[in-house]
Design a protein around this motif. Structure first.
Motif, mmCIF file in Angstrom:
data_model
loop_
_atom_site.group_PDB
_atom_site.id
_atom_site.type_symbol
_atom_site.label_atom_id
_atom_site.label_comp_id
_atom_site.label_asym_id
_atom_site.label_seq_id
_atom_site.Cartn_x
_atom_site.Cartn_y
_atom_site.Cartn_z
ATOM 1 N N GLY A 43 0.821 -1.212 0.000
ATOM 2 C CA GLY A 43 0.000 0.000 0.000
ATOM 3 C C GLY A 43 0.850 1.255 0.000
ATOM 4 N N LEU A 44 1.936 1.232 0.799
ATOM 5 C CA LEU A 44 2.855 2.369 0.841
ATOM 6 C C LEU A 44 3.491 2.601 -0.528
ATOM 7 N N LEU A 45 3.923 1.529 -1.180
ATOM 8 C CA LEU A 45 4.582 1.649 -2.478
ATOM 9 C C LEU A 45 3.619 2.112 -3.571
ATOM 10 N N ILE A 46 2.360 1.681 -3.485
ATOM 11 C CA ILE A 46 1.380 2.142 -4.476
ATOM 12 C C ILE A 46 1.216 3.654 -4.390
ATOM 13 N N VAL A 47 1.129 4.168 -3.178
ATOM 14 C CA VAL A 47 0.993 5.619 -3.003
ATOM 15 C C VAL A 47 2.252 6.332 -3.479
ATOM 16 N N ILE A 48 3.423 5.789 -3.113
ATOM 17 C CA ILE A 48 4.674 6.398 -3.565
ATOM 18 C C ILE A 48 4.739 6.410 -5.089
ATOM 19 N N GLY A 49 4.358 5.277 -5.688
ATOM 20 C CA GLY A 49 4.390 5.195 -7.137
ATOM 21 C C GLY A 49 3.473 6.203 -7.794
ATOM 22 N N MET A 50 2.262 6.313 -7.303
ATOM 23 C CA MET A 50 1.316 7.242 -7.916
ATOM 24 C C MET A 50 1.690 8.699 -7.642
ATOM 25 N N GLN A 51 2.421 8.951 -6.541
ATOM 26 C CA GLN A 51 2.890 10.317 -6.292
ATOM 27 C C GLN A 51 3.956 10.739 -7.291
ATOM 28 N N LEU A 52 4.601 9.769 -7.936
ATOM 29 C CA LEU A 52 5.569 10.105 -8.976
ATOM 30 C C LEU A 52 4.883 10.545 -10.265
ATOM 31 N N VAL A 53 3.604 10.223 -10.402
ATOM 32 C CA VAL A 53 2.827 10.655 -11.572
ATOM 33 C C VAL A 53 2.108 11.943 -11.187
ATOM 34 N N LYS A 54 2.664 13.071 -11.575
ATOM 35 C CA LYS A 54 2.147 14.363 -11.131
ATOM 36 C C LYS A 54 1.330 15.017 -12.249
ATOM 37 N N LEU A 55 0.090 15.350 -11.921
ATOM 38 C CA LEU A 55 -0.767 16.027 -12.893
ATOM 39 C C LEU A 55 -0.190 17.379 -13.300
ATOM 40 N N ALA A 56 0.504 18.019 -12.351
ATOM 41 C CA ALA A 56 1.106 19.321 -12.673
ATOM 42 C C ALA A 56 2.132 19.182 -13.790
ATOM 43 N N HIS A 57 2.905 18.089 -13.768
ATOM 44 C CA HIS A 57 3.886 17.866 -14.829
ATOM 45 C C HIS A 57 3.196 17.601 -16.160
ATOM 46 N N MET A 58 2.084 16.868 -16.126
ATOM 47 C CA MET A 58 1.343 16.608 -17.363
ATOM 48 C C MET A 58 0.777 17.904 -17.942
ATOM 49 N N ARG A 59 0.197 18.726 -17.067
ATOM 50 C CA ARG A 59 -0.368 19.993 -17.546
ATOM 51 C C ARG A 59 0.726 20.888 -18.110
ATOM 52 N N LEU A 60 1.890 20.904 -17.441
ATOM 53 C CA LEU A 60 3.004 21.717 -17.933
ATOM 54 C C LEU A 60 3.472 21.218 -19.293
ATOM 55 N N ALA A 61 3.577 19.886 -19.443
ATOM 56 C CA ALA A 61 4.005 19.323 -20.727
ATOM 57 C C ALA A 61 3.012 19.655 -21.827
ATOM 58 N N ARG A 62 1.739 19.612 -21.506
ATOM 59 C CA ARG A 62 0.723 19.942 -22.515
ATOM 60 C C ARG A 62 0.775 21.424 -22.871
ATOM 61 N N ARG A 63 0.957 22.267 -21.855
ATOM 62 C CA ARG A 63 0.977 23.708 -22.088
ATOM 63 C C ARG A 63 2.200 24.126 -22.905
ATOM 64 N N THR A 64 3.322 23.448 -22.705
ATOM 65 C CA THR A 64 4.552 23.814 -23.402
ATOM 66 C C THR A 64 4.748 23.040 -24.696
ATOM 67 N N GLY A 65 3.761 22.207 -25.090
ATOM 68 C CA GLY A 65 3.860 21.469 -26.340
ATOM 69 C C GLY A 65 4.731 20.234 -26.281
ATOM 70 N N ASP A 66 5.027 19.741 -25.061
ATOM 71 C CA ASP A 66 5.909 18.585 -24.904
ATOM 72 C C ASP A 66 5.156 17.336 -24.449
ATOM 73 N N PHE A 67 3.840 17.329 -24.583
ATOM 74 C CA PHE A 67 3.091 16.193 -24.043
ATOM 75 C C PHE A 67 3.416 14.897 -24.778
#
Length: 736
Positions: A342-366
């Motif tokens: 359970g701890l590792l699942i949370v750690i793993g999903m915390q590495l997937v950041k929506l902020a990084h996805m939004r930034l990549a989409r906004r800067t054309g790097d998605f």
């Protein structure tokens, strides 16, 4: 010493509580002995804390290396993985001694973010099977394909324990700060362990397979590799493994150090020393049978938030883990493996950041982000990162080499065309350039403006061929090169990139601000651009005010932002005394204008006064429809333009001149208005005597926004006696 006791000791206890469960969970996810995670945490804290260059960073086993280490263990076994860790440490020390640390920061951030996201997804997919009571598979695709089987055969006790840990970790940050004294991971693991013991749940628990002292030491290497082949046949793969661990650990450590530096105001990180410290820690960790280590942003941020002020906190946290592993290993064996899952699942999903996805989409790097993440998940980490770097480099080349092109008719007539080329002009731009130039009519008068930082031979030859072919059909081509990169340079030597200086004051903010639709502080952005690129050039011209000539002309023009007096008069500091009002009107009872005229004539001693009107003037549009003073400030002011309106309606010569040039009604009125204001200015009480004696000349000009051409206007209308027409200007340029 008192500061360390007061700040660093409490902070080290907080970091210890964060690091202990994370170290166990990461070792479990790698398939390594659990004690290897604790050894790595101890060595990372003490060795990297002493030798490293990041005072606030905390080092230990990291989720970013889970996929790589798990693959190495599966391929080479645990003993050789420890040897690979030692070799990676040696490489990191070499990186630090050769001072290449900052080079690691040149990796595109979107690739690093996507790599971590891919690792996070991989960890979560693996541990989801453990949470359901099954076992993780060797690939992401197999984990996805076999998930329905594990769901059908799930073990409810493991699921309950894992869900409890996930719930605690998700809810803990939402509690008031005073209730979050103990870090969430420790609370979640302890709560799950106590619940499993209290409810007598039949769950699989952690097995340490001996004490810490038993685990310390490099295991003896078997005679052959796990696949039965001699080790010498694996040397290439082993070297690649060392390089992979060294590169990933270095990049993650340096990025983490830079991130932690942003959280405090203390000493900054020495990046090269930090690599040496990380390399030393990996050598010691591998030699003692521990996992590879990196700087970890989670632990570093917890360290800063807990109030640490020196590297003593990171060192002490390693000491606390050592004492716990020696004194109370039995407590670790009470922890359910589902709790770690359970701890590792949370750690793993915390590495997937929506902020990084939004930034990549906004800067054309998605597309880079998505390709890298999927490559890491479904192929392997190296191939995923290679794919991401390849796409990001290709995207960079496309952006850098893609020139901006604009081909369009100029003005109201189709005889004049404008071609604007901006950016890097290489053979890659030839297909698009040829297509756009083919749109120009054969007999058109073409003005080709180039603002390029790079021009290669192919472009130079293509433009020369176009000019020759177009002029052979009766057209004309005038080439204006506004930067240091010139067409003829491409024929004289290999092309070089030149600094592309955009002429400040010509391009509006929206044409060069960082992204389309940017609406933040345009004035401040413009001032910043001026301070950065133009202040140094202007300073020599104005640093000695006494050396600047007094203005020679008063320039009265409209408030419209498209009218740029210094640009259309090719003037500089000290040349013009500028006055603006709505519609460039001369009102005798306007005290502001009268004060300006008085100061210009009596104090500055100007020799000429210029009235400048322009096309597409909003004031002229209003004046055309003005029937009576409606009481608004605008209508009251425009009443000063009634003489111009009457002259326009009475067939003033200026109206006829403008109509003959195809000007619309408001623009015809604009020309007449300049002529009327020139006549009014000549008879102004403050100027009449000087004008009559020939000491002051009153002139009128009209700026046609559509063609960017300036006409001279006298009291009777447009005159071309002294100002060249667009055609004559082009011919004169070609003659030169």
């Amino acid at each position: 010493m008192s500061e360390i006791l007061r700040h660093d000791v409490p902070a080290s206890l907080v970091v210890f509580l964060v690091a202990l469960p994370l170290s166990l969970g990461i070792a479990y996810a790698c398939g390594a002995p659990l004690m290897a995670g604790l050894i790595a945490a101890i060595v990372g804290g003490v060795v990297a804390g002493v030798l490293g260059g990041a005072p606030m960073q905390v080092t230990g086993p990291a989720a970013g290396l889970v996929v790589v280490v798990a693959g190495l263990i599966d391929q080479f076994g645990w003993a050789m993985t420890c040897v690979i860790t030692i070799g990676a440490g040696v490489l990191q020390i070499v990186f630090g001694l050769t001072r290449v640390a900052r080079g690691a920061l040149a990796v595109a951030p979107v690739v690093v973010h996507a790599m971590l996201a891919g690792i996070g997804v991989t960890i979560a997919l693996q541990q989801l099977h453990v949470l359901l009571g099954g076992s993780p598979k060797t690939s992401a695709w197999q984990n996805i394909r076999t998930l329905p089987d594990d769901i059908s055969a799930l073990r409810w006790p493991e699921l309950a324990i894992g869900v409890l840990v996930i719930a605690v970790l998700l809810l803990w940050p939402k509690l008031p700060p005073r209730l979050r004294v103990i870090p969430g991971p420790m609370v979640a693991i302890v709560a799950a362990t106590v619940a499993a013991l209290a409810l007598h749940l039949s769950v699989q628990r952690v097995s340490l397979s001996g004490s810490l002292l038993d685990a310390i030491g490099l295991p003896a290497l078997p005679a052959t590799a796990p696949d039965g082949a001699p080790w010498r046949t694996e040397y290439g793969a082993i070297a690649l493994g060392m390089l992979t661990v060294a590169l990933i650990a270095s990049v993650e450590s340096l990025l983490s150090a830079v991130g932690v530096d942003k959280l405090h105001t203390g000493p900054r990180t020495d990046l090269d020393r930090e690599l040496i410290g990380q390399g030393g820690a990996n050598m010691v960790s591998g030699a003692l049978g521990g996992l590879p280590v990196t700087g970890v942003i989670i632990r570093g941020s917890a360290n800063v938030a807990a109030g640490a002020i020196t590297r003593g906190s990171a060192i002490l946290h390693g000491v606390w883990i050592l004492l716990f592993a020696v004194v109370a290993p039995g407590l670790i064996e009470l922890v359910p493996t589902a709790a770690l899952a359970g701890l590792l699942i949370v750690i793993g999903m915390q590495l997937v950041k929506l902020a990084h996805m939004r930034l990549a989409r906004r800067t054309g790097d998605f597309v880079v982000y998505l390709a890298t993440m999927l490559g890491v998940v479904f192929l392997n980490l190296l191939e995923g990162v290679a794919i991401g770097l390849g796409i990001s480099i290709a995207l960079l080349l496309w952006r850098v080499m893609r020139a901006q092109m604009r081909v369009r008719p100029a003005g109201v007539g189709a005889a004049d065309w404008e071609v604007e080329l901006d950016g890097t002009l290489s053979f890659l731009s030839l297909p698009r350039l040829s297509k756009q130039l083919a749109e120009i009519p054969p007999d058109a008068r073409v003005t080709l403006t180039m603002n390029a930082d790079y021009i290669d031979h192919a472009i130079s030859e293509a433009i020369a061929d176009f000019k020759r072919a177009h002029e052979a059909t009766g057209g004309t081509v005038m080439v204006i090169e506004s930067t240091h990169a010139k067409l003829h340079h491409a024929h004289a030597a290999p092309p070089q990139r030149h600094f592309m200086s955009r002429a400040l004051g010509f391009a509006p903010w929206r044409s060069w601000l960082p992204w389309e639709g940017y609406d933040g502080g345009s004035v401040l952005d413009g001032i910043g651009e001026y301070n950065q690129r133009a202040a140094a050039a202007l300073h020599p011209l104005i640093r000695d005010p006494s050396a600047i000539k007094d203005p020679d002309a008063l320039f009265l023009t409209c408030t419209d932002s498209r009218v740029m007096p210094n640009v259309i008069t090719a003037s500089g500091p000290g040349d013009l005394f500028t006055v603006r009002n709505v519609g460039n009107l001369v009102a005798v009872d306007d005290e502001s204008l009268s004060a300006a005229l008085d100061f210009a004539v009596r104090t500055l001693g100007v020799s000429s006064l210029v009235v400048c009107g322009h096309s597409s003037c909003g004031a002229m549009n209003e004046l055309l429809s003005l029937s009576e003073d409606s009481g608004t400030p605008m209508s009251h002011w425009l009443a000063h333009g009634r003489d111009s309106l009457d002259a326009y309606r009475g067939g003033h010569p200026g109206q006829l001149d403008a109509a003959a040039r195809g000007f619309a009604a408001p623009d015809q009125l604009g020309v007449v208005n300049v002529a009327v204001q020139v006549r009014r200015l000549r008879s102004h009480p403050l100027l009449a005597e000087s004008v009559a004696q020939g000491r002051i000349e009153v002139l009128g000009v009209y700026f046609d926004v559509a063609t960017a051409h300036v006409y001279e206007v006298d009291a009777d209308g447009i005159t071309e006696d002294r100002l060249p027409s667009p055609a004559r200007s082009r011919a004169a340029t070609e003659d030169r």
